[in-house]
Design an enzyme around this catalytic site. Structure first.
Site, PDB file in Angstrom:
ATOM      1  N   LYS A 263     -32.542  23.432  -8.236  1.00  0.00           N
ATOM      2  CA  LYS A 263     -32.471  24.451  -7.184  1.00  0.00           C
ATOM      3  C   LYS A 263     -33.698  25.363  -7.150  1.00  0.00           C
ATOM      4  O   LYS A 263     -34.151  25.762  -6.078  1.00  0.00           O
ATOM      5  CB  LYS A 263     -31.198  25.286  -7.342  1.00  0.00           C
ATOM      6  CG  LYS A 263     -29.942  24.506  -6.979  1.00  0.00           C
ATOM      7  CD  LYS A 263     -28.699  25.354  -7.032  1.00  0.00           C
ATOM      8  CE  LYS A 263     -27.472  24.484  -6.799  1.00  0.00           C
ATOM      9  NZ  LYS A 263     -26.226  25.227  -6.789  1.00  0.00           N
TER      10      LYS A 263
ATOM     11  N   GLY B  44     -23.040  34.987 -16.685  1.00  0.00           N
ATOM     12  CA  GLY B  44     -24.151  34.051 -16.499  1.00  0.00           C
ATOM     13  C   GLY B  44     -25.268  34.665 -15.681  1.00  0.00           C
ATOM     14  O   GLY B  44     -25.013  35.535 -14.823  1.00  0.00           O
ATOM     15  N   ALA B  45     -26.497  34.240 -15.967  1.00  0.00           N
ATOM     16  CA  ALA B  45     -27.651  34.787 -15.252  1.00  0.00           C
ATOM     17  C   ALA B  45     -28.641  33.686 -14.902  1.00  0.00           C
ATOM     18  O   ALA B  45     -29.841  33.929 -14.789  1.00  0.00           O
ATOM     19  CB  ALA B  45     -28.320  35.863 -16.113  1.00  0.00           C
TER      20      ALA B  45
ATOM     21  N   ASN C 122     -30.241  25.356  -2.166  1.00  0.00           N
ATOM     22  CA  ASN C 122     -29.275  24.256  -2.320  1.00  0.00           C
ATOM     23  C   ASN C 122     -29.202  23.387  -1.067  1.00  0.00           C
ATOM     24  O   ASN C 122     -28.457  22.418  -1.034  1.00  0.00           O
ATOM     25  CB  ASN C 122     -27.878  24.781  -2.693  1.00  0.00           C
ATOM     26  CG  ASN C 122     -27.122  25.305  -1.491  1.00  0.00           C
ATOM     27  OD1 ASN C 122     -27.729  25.758  -0.520  1.00  0.00           O
ATOM     28  ND2 ASN C 122     -25.802  25.235  -1.536  1.00  0.00           N
TER      29      ASN C 122
END
Ligand code: ATR
Length: 284
Positions: free
Chosen positions: A74, A136-137, A95
């Site tokens: 991505k 999450g990062a 995406n």
């Protein structure tokens, strides 16, 4: 759009990722195409990281009109295209790529809008004025942060195994709202209204080490991962007494509908596809 309702060769679309074998996207776009009478095909392209640029450009040179892009490409896709939509520019992750007749490759990111539509429209989950925690990062968190912030949550916290990545991501979005980035260990043990798992831990059968105090009796928990069985995160959230727990099937379908809209100019009705996929799920 030569393929609209036509009987000639179908317009070609597909998904580039690694791995892609178990993707539901051909099924989803196949249902959309039949329902909207669009003459198109949708195929899977398993492309290794080092070959992404060359093979993707070859696909477009060979007549492909649009591609979805998934892990691990991505961010590379954002560098490949010649134009980014504002959402994709903000996320620095793509995406969806559309190839236009003037040879423009346009990069879009429909993940965040897909998540927001699933939460608000399909599931009736409020984001506005709620306290939201993202786990999450990485690329997945990056893709959804902007559209979530547009809904104006009361608080937005990003917690990550690597604290520095959470802090960096929070800083990138600081012009939109106050965003706090911290390590899992620094999370306050107070309940959030909405907890979104955007780590890739579920894909490895793992659960991030989170203080159970972030889950209260009113908390909604959403895993961006999906599959037939419960994920470690959805199992954990249920055991901790979350009010409602979801996997990412709806986000998958809604982001696909937004991609279809960019490519074909029609947003398909997602309900029949959501219903079909819910029959595949063991309801975990
Ligand atoms: P993606 O595009 O899926 O977000 P990524 O950029 O590799 O992929 O990011 C993966 C995310 O999942 C990161 O936030 C990662 O944490 P680190 O930044 O510390 O690497 C997180 N992650 C992966 N495996 C994990 C695990 N077992 N427990 C907790 N977090 C995990």
């Amino acid at each position: 759009m030569s393929g609209a309702g036509g009987t000639g060769a179908p317009d070609q679309y597909g998904l580039v990722g690694h791995p892609v074998a178990h993707s539901w996207s051909p099924f989803i776009h196949g249902m959309f195409a039949r329902a909207t009478a669009q003459n198109l095909s949708y195929r899977l392209f398993d492309v290794a990281e080092r070959d992404f640029r060359r093979e993707t450009l070859e696909l477009f040179a060979g007549g492909i009109r649009g591609l979805n892009v998934t892990l691990p490409h991505k961010q590379a896709a954002a560098e490949l295209v010649n134009e980014l939509t504002p959402r994709a520019a903000r996320a620095q992750a793509v995406n969806t790529i559309a190839f236009f007749d003037d040879s423009t490759l346009l990069g879009e990111n429909t993940d965040g809008i897909g998540l927001v539509v699933d939460l608000e429209r399909n599931l009736g989950v409020e984001i506005a004025d709620r306290r939201v925690l993202i786990l999450g990062a990485g690329g997945a968190a990056r893709g959804v942060l902007g559209p979530l912030l547009e809904r104006e949550p009361r608080a937005m916290v990003i917690a990550n195994r690597t604290a520095a990545r959470a802090a960096e991501l929070a800083a990138e979005f600081a012009d939109l709202a106050q965003v706090i980035g911290l390590s899992f260990g620094d999370l306050p043990a107070t309940p959030f209204d909405l907890v979104i798992n955007a780590t890739s831990a579920s894909l490895k059968g793992e659960m991030p080490p989170i203080d159970p105090g972030v889950i209260g009796e009113h908390s909604v928990c959403y895993d961006m991962a999906y599959g037939r069985s419960p994920t470690p995160f959805t199992r954990w959230a249920r055991e901790r007494g979350a009010a409602r727990v979801f996997k990412g099937w709806g986000m998958l379908v809604e982001q696909a509908a937004e991609s279809f809209l960019l490519w074909r100019g029609i947003r398909p009705d997602t309900r029949p596809v959501l219903d079909a996929l819910s029959r595949e799920d063991s309801n975990g």
